[in-house]
Design an enzyme around this catalytic site. Sequence first.
Site, mmCIF file in Angstrom:
data_model
loop_
_atom_site.group_PDB
_atom_site.id
_atom_site.type_symbol
_atom_site.label_atom_id
_atom_site.label_comp_id
_atom_site.label_asym_id
_atom_site.label_seq_id
_atom_site.Cartn_x
_atom_site.Cartn_y
_atom_site.Cartn_z
ATOM 1 N N LYS A 203 0.860 -1.192 0.000
ATOM 2 C CA LYS A 203 0.000 0.000 0.000
ATOM 3 C C LYS A 203 0.890 1.234 0.000
ATOM 4 O O LYS A 203 1.825 1.326 0.800
ATOM 5 C CB LYS A 203 -0.881 -0.052 1.256
ATOM 6 C CG LYS A 203 -1.756 1.152 1.490
ATOM 7 C CD LYS A 203 -2.772 0.816 2.566
ATOM 8 C CE LYS A 203 -3.487 2.031 3.085
ATOM 9 N NZ LYS A 203 -4.591 1.687 3.962
HETATM 10 C C1 R5P Z 1 -2.829 3.212 8.301
HETATM 11 O O1 R5P Z 1 -2.321 3.516 9.306
HETATM 12 C C2 R5P Z 1 -3.992 2.345 8.269
HETATM 13 O O2 R5P Z 1 -3.825 1.211 7.464
HETATM 14 C C3 R5P Z 1 -5.187 3.066 7.840
HETATM 15 O O3 R5P Z 1 -6.294 2.284 7.998
HETATM 16 C C4 R5P Z 1 -5.228 3.477 6.427
HETATM 17 O O4 R5P Z 1 -4.006 3.719 5.840
HETATM 18 C C5 R5P Z 1 -6.012 4.680 6.422
HETATM 19 O O5 R5P Z 1 -6.783 4.798 5.336
HETATM 20 P P1 R5P Z 1 -7.090 6.290 4.915
HETATM 21 O O6 R5P Z 1 -5.807 7.039 4.954
HETATM 22 O O7 R5P Z 1 -7.636 6.157 3.537
HETATM 23 O O8 R5P Z 1 -8.097 6.827 5.880
#
Ligand code: R5P
Length: 293
Positions: A203
């Site tokens: 990711k």
């Molecule tokens: C990262 O720390 C975690 O995996 C989060 O759940 C994810 O990266 C966050 O998703 P977003 O930035 O789209 O809210």
Amino acid sequence: MPDMDGMKDGKIYYTDIPQKTEGFFLKGSNSLDWGMKNRLARIFNPESGRTVMLAIDHGYFQGPTTGLERVDINILPLAPYADTLMLTRGILRSVVPPSLTQPIVLRVSGGTSILKELSNEAIAVDIEESIRLNVCAMAVQVFIGGEYEKESIINMTKMVDLGNRYGIPTLAVTAVGKDMARDARYFRLATRICAELGAHYVKSYYIDEGFETVTASCPVPIVMAGGKKIPELDALTMAYNAIQQGAAGVDMGRNIFQADEPVAMIQAIRAVVHNNETPEKAYDLYNTIKNQS
Ligand code: R5P
């Protein structure tokens, strides 16, 4: 003993048709074992080769994030539109019904909070839990350039080793420190290190310049992280650009569940990811669904 009397001798062997040997549709994944491929094929749609992961694991280090205060009320209605839910075992067991058929990506690193140094994580879930919970992948945070860089990398390689033993893929989540530059050079470095050390997919955040060099130099699929909430059209544009520049999907949280109308937003994101819909058309779709509800 089965009764052998009356057995028909009319077997057809199709000797003129060679058995098909299919290549696997996901980048860099052809040499994996059957169980690993099968799990990845549940996360990534074999038709489009892409995925819409809904990330709702934020509570593992920051508590009840806006939009996630009540996962049962706010998030479960989104689940039918997600290809995968990315979450913790706590939320999975306490809130998500086991009748849900969407594949689960389980957050397995943790041990820190927003009150302390975030990179100081450990493995926080046994591999047996991932097997017991029937998950399709395990997510580990990797802090390249962070204070506990080495420890976080070793967390990931341990999960890769354990996951390889049981056929469960590992998702490496690149986490960028507050003071670090978010540019192509950094993400090429971070994603490539994760892939070289065994992550099955990675990711990465999107960047405006050079994201295509990040996807090109990473030998396994990249899914785009959403990041902090931005206007809906901007989030759709970011997802569109990432997909067109080689991402194999998105793993978005806040830009979906903090949208004005999350059920409409996740469907608009799906259109961008799976149907190559333009941001403008996806935004029209968002507004249409929003107005209907
Ligand atoms: C990262 O720390 C975690 O995996 C989060 O759940 C994810 O990266 C966050 O998703 P977003 O930035 O789209 O809210």
